[in-house]
Write a protein that holds these residues in place. Structure first.
Motif, PDB file in Angstrom:
ATOM      1  N   GLU A  35     -34.105-107.408 -34.816  1.00 40.48           N
ATOM      2  CA  GLU A  35     -34.977-108.561 -35.075  1.00 40.48           C
ATOM      3  C   GLU A  35     -34.893-108.976 -36.534  1.00 40.48           C
ATOM      4  OE1 GLU A  35     -38.171-107.759 -31.462  1.00 40.48           O
ATOM      5  OE2 GLU A  35     -38.637-107.016 -33.454  1.00 40.48           O
ATOM      6  N   MET A  36     -34.725-107.975 -37.408  1.00 45.06           N
ATOM      7  CA  MET A  36     -34.531-108.280 -38.819  1.00 45.06           C
ATOM      8  C   MET A  36     -33.258-109.115 -38.981  1.00 45.06           C
ATOM      9  SD  MET A  36     -32.597-107.233 -41.638  1.00 45.06           S
ATOM     10  CE  MET A  36     -31.940-105.626 -41.237  1.00 45.06           C
ATOM     11  N   GLU A  42     -31.280-116.631 -38.460  1.00 43.59           N
ATOM     12  CA  GLU A  42     -31.926-117.925 -38.274  1.00 43.59           C
ATOM     13  C   GLU A  42     -31.971-118.662 -39.612  1.00 43.59           C
ATOM     14  OE1 GLU A  42     -35.324-117.672 -35.775  1.00 43.59           O
ATOM     15  OE2 GLU A  42     -35.477-119.850 -35.574  1.00 43.59           O
ATOM     16  N   ARG A  43     -32.208-117.905 -40.677  1.00 45.47           N
ATOM     17  CA  ARG A  43     -32.233-118.546 -42.005  1.00 45.47           C
ATOM     18  C   ARG A  43     -30.836-118.999 -42.410  1.00 45.47           C
ATOM     19  NH1 ARG A  43     -36.169-114.009 -44.652  1.00 45.47           N
ATOM     20  NH2 ARG A  43     -38.010-114.566 -43.426  1.00 45.47           N
ATOM     21  N   THR A  83     -29.458 -98.640 -32.332  1.00 48.15           N
ATOM     22  CA  THR A  83     -29.784 -99.608 -33.385  1.00 48.15           C
ATOM     23  C   THR A  83     -30.970-100.490 -32.992  1.00 48.15           C
ATOM     24  OG1 THR A  83     -27.461 -99.633 -33.995  1.00 48.15           O
ATOM     25  CG2 THR A  83     -28.813-101.429 -34.824  1.00 48.15           C
ATOM     26  N   CYS A  84     -31.010-100.898 -31.711  1.00 50.51           N
ATOM     27  CA  CYS A  84     -32.076-101.815 -31.295  1.00 50.51           C
ATOM     28  C   CYS A  84     -33.434-101.134 -31.281  1.00 50.51           C
ATOM     29  CB  CYS A  84     -31.759-102.391 -29.922  1.00 50.51           C
ATOM     30  SG  CYS A  84     -31.575-101.147 -28.640  1.00 50.51           S
TER      31      CYS A  84
ATOM     32  N   GLU B 276     -44.766-112.579 -34.589  1.00 49.00           N
ATOM     33  CA  GLU B 276     -44.054-113.830 -34.354  1.00 49.00           C
ATOM     34  C   GLU B 276     -42.542-113.643 -34.210  1.00 49.00           C
ATOM     35  OE1 GLU B 276     -43.908-118.050 -34.032  1.00 49.00           O
ATOM     36  OE2 GLU B 276     -45.472-116.545 -33.782  1.00 49.00           O
ATOM     37  N   PHE B 277     -41.975-112.691 -34.955  1.00 47.29           N
ATOM     38  CA  PHE B 277     -40.521-112.551 -34.981  1.00 47.29           C
ATOM     39  C   PHE B 277     -39.967-111.783 -33.799  1.00 47.29           C
ATOM     40  CE2 PHE B 277     -41.453-112.939 -39.584  1.00 47.29           C
ATOM     41  CZ  PHE B 277     -40.840-114.166 -39.748  1.00 47.29           C
TER      42      PHE B 277
END
Lengths: 253, 639, 242
Positions: A35-36, A42-43, A83-84, B276-277
């Motif tokens: 998620e990081m 996304e950025r 990893t997840c 949210e993420f």
């Protein structure tokens, strides 16, 4: 938390690659590692850049699709974790994280952090199955399996095929994966008829792609399912027995 | 509106499948190699079908977008697989499994299909055991069973908390064997982007190689879609990140009817959202409800830690409302009960968005070792994600989208209304009605792949003997390739300001709000206004970076989300049209005084199948009436 | 991406003698390394024990040397059995080295040119396991020197053929030689510390009940050998034997 990432970027198979640094600011400690990466990506897209490509799918630690080298540890340094399933609370604010793809001649990088793990499929295709056609099976309870055997078979069958063992091995050996697949079938009564033929086929296919075992035990430490190197010993013995056995006269067992 | 014919064979339900197998045409062994079959997807249904068809001698091409067939999301199923073996001697039978499944599906499934499913369930266990699936065993060496939601018998076979993984590995290994024998050709990292039709029948597909972006056509006598479910329309679901609707949606756009799209299952035991993420929700197997007790504090303002709340101030609401099934009430029932608790502001956790699943009684009764042996890997997973130890503090769980009962409409032979196009596993709509019972998904995927499709496909193929597949340089393929290529180029050229994920997240919020656990007319109408607006913005303002001729996850996601928009609209329209509450579909307008689902068996006992009429044109509505000759329709009661 | 099955692109059956085909496999090479390792370990243990006779005076050890040449008694011609053992030992040594060399090359190739950027922090691999190649090379050169020193006498100016006791003292009295023996035996210790444990894995002797004893055995065996071997140069240097 704010982090600095140093990530391997490579445009495609056989293309040259390089490390690039990225800032990852305002990451929630409750996020998973992937998620990081999603946030960073996304950025990147918002800034018009190409995101960091990595393999992932179920995010429950079972499909085995994800897997990167995190600060020199396959799947990061939390034991028994893919990893997840690694969460950012295991890192500290301000950390610099180096993210690399698995490295082995048998698993070339396809793009950024994605490698080609199809040799693992080749190993299975060589004999990692029980040859039984659909429809020909006897009633399931006609094949009693001693509970301890079923349990150790299941321990080995838990392998998710992520290739962290190969990534961790100083010799890039595929022994833990192959031996886990072998132990899964070779320990069960159903697996006996093909036991030795299977072992020879899978071991020799494995050796076409990967290195040999020097019994370091790094693979077991890296394995997200903590699969034991005892399976490797079992594979070695079965291979030697297979080579010495007259299978026509002695039967398979 | 037309009435659909499911081609259900005549005769008593017990004999339908047997008679049908005899009545169907066969392809003789020497002729099988003259046929080409394409299978999309390598989950339980796809891998088992590919392996079985390969064994029979057909030329099979199988495609997966994963790097290996073994990664399909069937692998994440935890709890188990049902079968009517009656090994536990507790009164199970094929008929009872059939009955439970029809009842569990809230009487919205096709009786004949469900009976066939129950009938072959036993063969699945035999087949998987012979393949070396390490099912849990008793000390005597025989197979162990456990109980599961929605059933009062123990008929669930399991391999620790990894049953889906082990069954998929079994099917994958069978597939690998056929690949090594040359009967099946495997294409990995290849995503199907179009179904190709010629003279009204399916003749092939267009796929994109995800590594180098190459677009290619493949032709065959029949195309089988085994591409799973579409719950990622909600953005946050328990499905894998890549699960999508594209394959079945492309087929729908080419004329295949989409049945019951609004039937989605919200699974009661998932880990609640934390921020949210978050990209994905994680399921905690339903089997946990065997030993865990679900409760919330009686006082909505109770802020004490779970272990500090005394027994007398806890509300074990499932045990209270449904005394006979208790914590094992079916998924839709317990999800809605949890939702009601949270709506009453009695939720727990920092965001007050969960309910407790408490193991302290079971640990006291059986000991920590037993609980660890049963659920160790699940507890570990929970601990990794939440940083809380479920041995000491109760788990927090919340319902999350988990399974889509809807899918492509298929007849009894699993063929869609497009000749030569089949849909199996979760991709079709057939067996679960409005709600799927636990441990039935694995059963259905394998039933379709191992024991149903291999028979029924021959009935279609027999007519095409000695007819060569349409060559891939035929104009229908060229047109399809151009269409696919044009669409990808369009996505890349928009170059707007918003990411694909931001659209997907927004779509998901609309869907879970208005088309999730509870649906209402005004809500659905609101969604039907918002979704097209968002879709239009997507096509004007999405930003997809990278190129077409390289691995490009943004481009993959963009194509999938574009299809989700269209699906979302259809789901809402279907939900709006279905003026009743049944299973996973709960319309607030249709409930009993106690808040239970209220069916309308007079006007709504049908399958809704939708026909594509063009972009931005409402689909045409067709119905397949459901007739229940064997199971008496009754208000479902788990009290 | 298309993938094809193994059986289609497998090379035709290899037409080479069975033993060569067997030896081509890495797993078989490891097995052969384990077996030759056992022979070498047996020799090392016997060698160390035999040398203990030096503590019982010149006659004992010289007589022991003579007895080795007369092995087999009246049944075989003098030194023949010793030569057979020497040849067997040399063969085991040679094949152990060849297998190690060949596996090292395989492994370097399997690992590829691109390495990880972050230095590996090893979790299970210990110093002994990671330095097998280097400790092995040190032991090889040491063995050559040791033969030149005490068997052929080429590096020992005071060498008298057959006078084991004298040769040993003459050699170990030189401080650099004593130091060399100590270093080399520590390397040997590292080598057999991993080797003894590892050979059980390689031959597949594996049972949960006694697996932990494999480590204990490796430590115990290594300690006995290293302490025994180190005692000779130290004893000479300290003047305990002279």
């Amino acid at each position: 938390m704010d982090l600095t990432l140093k990530v391997w970027r490579q445009d495609g198979p056989g293309k040259p690659g390089e490390f690039r640094e990225y800032e990852a600011k305002g990451i929630s400690p409750d996020s998973s590692f992937l998620e990081m990466l999603d946030v960073v990506n996304e950025r990147l897209v918002e800034a018009g850049d190409v995101p960091i490509e990595f393999d992932h799918d179920c995010r429950e630690g079972i499909c085995g699709t994800c897997g990167v080298m995190i600060n020199g540890h396959p799947h990061g340094d939390q034991k028994g974790t893919a990893t997840c399933q690694l969460h950012m609370r295991k890192f500290n604010d301000g950390d610099r994280i180096v993210i690399e793809p698995w490295r082995a001649t048998g698993m070339p990088v396809m793009r950024d952090l994605i490698v080609d793990r199809s040799p693992l499929d080749r190993i299975i295709e060589a004999g990692g199955y029980i040859s039984v056609n659909t429809g020909g099976a006897p009633d399931a309870n006609l094949i009693p399996v001693p509970k301890p055997a079923a349990e150790s078979s299941m321990d080995a069958a838990a392998c998710i095929g992520c290739a962290a063992c190969i990534a961790a091995c100083p010799n890039s050996a595929g022994q833990l994966f192959t031996s886990a697949k072998l132990a899964h079938l070779n320990l069960l009564p159903q697996g006996q008829p093909e036991r030795y033929a299977r072992t020879i086929a899978m071991v020799e296919t494995m050796e076409e792609f990967f290195g040999s075992c020097t019994n370091h035990g790094e693979c077991e430490e890296a394995c997200p399912k903590s699969i034991s190197i005892d399976n490797i010993a079992l594979m070695n013995r079965d291979y030697i027995v297979a080579k010495f056995k007259d299978r026509r006269k002695a039967g398979q067992r | 509106m037309t009435t659909l014919d499911a081609k259900v064979p005549a005769g008593p339900i017990q004999d339908k499948w047997t008679n049908h197998r005899f009545d169907m045409k066969l392809v003789n062994p020497a002729n099988k190699r003259k046929y080409e079959i394409i299978i999309i997807g390598t989950g339980l249904a796809g891998a088992s079908a590919a392996a079985t068809l390969g064994e029979l001698g057909y030329n099979v091409k199988v495609f997966t977008y994963h790097d290996s067939p073994r990664r399909a999301h069937s692998i994440a199923a935890q709890g188990g697989i049902n079968a009517a073996k009656n090994y536990t001697n507790d009164g199970d039978s094929i008929y009872r499994l059939f009955y439970d499944t029809v009842k569990g599906g809230d009487y919205r499934s096709r009786e004949a299909n469900v009976y066939r499913l129950a009938e072959v369930s036993n063969e699945i266990i035999d087949q998987c055991t012979a393949q070396g699936v390490p099912f849990a065993r008793e000390y005597g060496g025989l197979l162990d069973n456990r109980s599961f939601g929605g059933a009062q018998v123990s008929r669930t076979f399991y391999a620790r908390g990894q049953t889906g993984q082990q069954l998929l590995l079994g099917a994958y290994q069978a597939l690998a064997r056929q690949v090594s024998l040359g009967n099946v050709k495997l294409f990995n990292r290849s995503e199907m982007l179009e179904v190709v039709l010629h003279e009204g029948r399916a003749v092939g597909v267009v796929v994109r190689d995800l590594i180098n972006g190459e677009i290619s056509s493949h032709s065959a006598h029949a195309v089988v879609l085994a591409t799973g479910g579409y719950c990622n329309v909600f953005f946050l679901s328990t499905m894998a990140m890549a699960c999508n609707t594209t394959a079945i949606w492309r087929a729908h756009r080419k004329g295949a009817f989409f049945a019951n799209p609004s039937y989605t299952q919200i699974h009661p035991t998932c880990i609640p959202v934390h921020d949210e993420f978050q990209s994905k929700l994680t399921l905690m197997s339903e089997s946990l409800r065997n030993d865990g007790r679900i409760w919330v504090p009686i006082d909505p303002d109770d802020t004490r830690a779970a272990n500090d709340i005394p027994e007398s101030e806890r509300d074990y609401y499932l045990e209270r409302i449904y005394p006979s099934f208790g914590n094992l009430a079916p998924r839709d029932v317990s999800s809605r009960a949890a939702m009601r608790m949270i709506d009453e502001n009695r939720g727990v956790g920092p965001l007050k968005n969960g309910v407790y699943l408490d193991f302290s009684d079971a640990i006291n009764r059986l000991g920590k070792d037993v609980i660890e042996a049963r659920y160790g890997n699940l507890f570990e997973m929970y601990e990794r994600i939440t940083d809380e130890d479920p041995y000491d503090v109760p788990m927090r769980i919340y319902p999350a989208p988990h399974y889509s009962m809807g899918g492509l409409w298929v007849d009894y032979n699993l063929m869609t209304n497009v000749p030569g196009l089949y849909a199996i596993g979760e991709a079709n709509f057939s067996d679960h009605g409005a709600n799927r019972l636990g441990a039935s998904a694995l059963m259905q995927g394998l039933a379709d792949g191992y024991f149903v499709l291999p028979y029924t496909i021959a009935d279609y193929l027999a007519d095409w003997l000695n007819v060569k597949p349409v060559p891939t340089d035929h104009e229908v393929f060229k047109e399809a390739e151009q269409e696919v290529d044009g669409r990808l180029k369009q996505l890349l050229s928009i170059n707007g300001t918003r990411t694909v994920d931001s659209f997907h997240r927004e779509l998901g919020k609309i869907m879970i709000e208005y088309c999730g656990l509870a649906r209402s007319k005004p809500g659905l109408e609101k969604a039907l206004a918002e979704i097209p607006a968002l879709r239009d913005e997507f096509w004007k303002n999405v930003r997809v970076t990278g190129t077409e001729d390289n691995y490009n996850s943004e481009l993959q996601k963009a194509g999938r989300v574009a299809d989700f928009f269209e699906l979302a609209e259809l789901m809402c329209r279907d939900a709006l049209e279905r003026e009743e509450s049944c299973g996973g579909h709960f319309r607030v307008e249709h409930q009993t005084e106690e808040g239970e689902a209220k069916r309308d068996d007079v006007d709504q006992a049908h399958v809704s199948a939708w026909e594509w009429k063009g972009f931005n044109v409402p689909q045409a509505h067709h119905k397949e009436p459901l007739e229940f000759e064997n199971v008496a329709l009754a208000q479902r009661s788990y009290k | 991406m298309t993938t094809t099955g193994r059986r289609q692109d497998t090379k035709p059956a290899r037409r080479v003698p069975w033993i060569i085909e067997f030896y081509r496999s890495d797993v078989a090479k490891k097995w052969i390394m384990a077996l030759s390792g056992v022979i070498l370990l047996g020799y090392i243990a016997a060698h160390m024990l035999g040398n203990m006779k030096v503590y019982f005076g010149p006659e004992e050890i010289n007589h022991y040397g003579e007895a080795l040449r007369e092995l087999g008694g009246d049944l075989v011609p003098k030194t023949h059995l010793l030569w057979i053992m020497r040849i067997g030992l040399t063969a085991a040594f040679a094949i152990h080295i060849h297998a190690a060399y060949s596996l090292t090359r395989t492994n370097l190739k399997a690992r590829g040119r691109v390495r990880y950027d972050v230095p590996r922090e090893y979790l299970a691999a210990n110093y002994a396991s990671r330095t097998m190649r280097w400790s092995g090379v040190i032991v090889l050169f040491f063995v050559l020197f040791h033969l030149a020193d005490l068997t052929w006498g080429t590096t020992n100016p005071d060498f008298i053929r057959g006078d084991v006791y004298n040769n040993l003292i003459a050699s170990f009295e030189r401080v650099p030689v004593a130091a060399l023996y100590i270093v080399a035996n520590l390397a040997l210790g590292l080598h057999i510390l991993h080797g003894v444990w590892s050979l059980f894995q390689s031959v597949g002797a594996n049972n949960e009940v006694y697996n932990k004893w494999r480590r204990y055995l490796a430590w115990g065996f290594t300690a006995v050998i290293v302490l025994g071997n180190l005692s000779f140069p130290i004893a000479v240097q300290l003047g305990i034997i002279s």
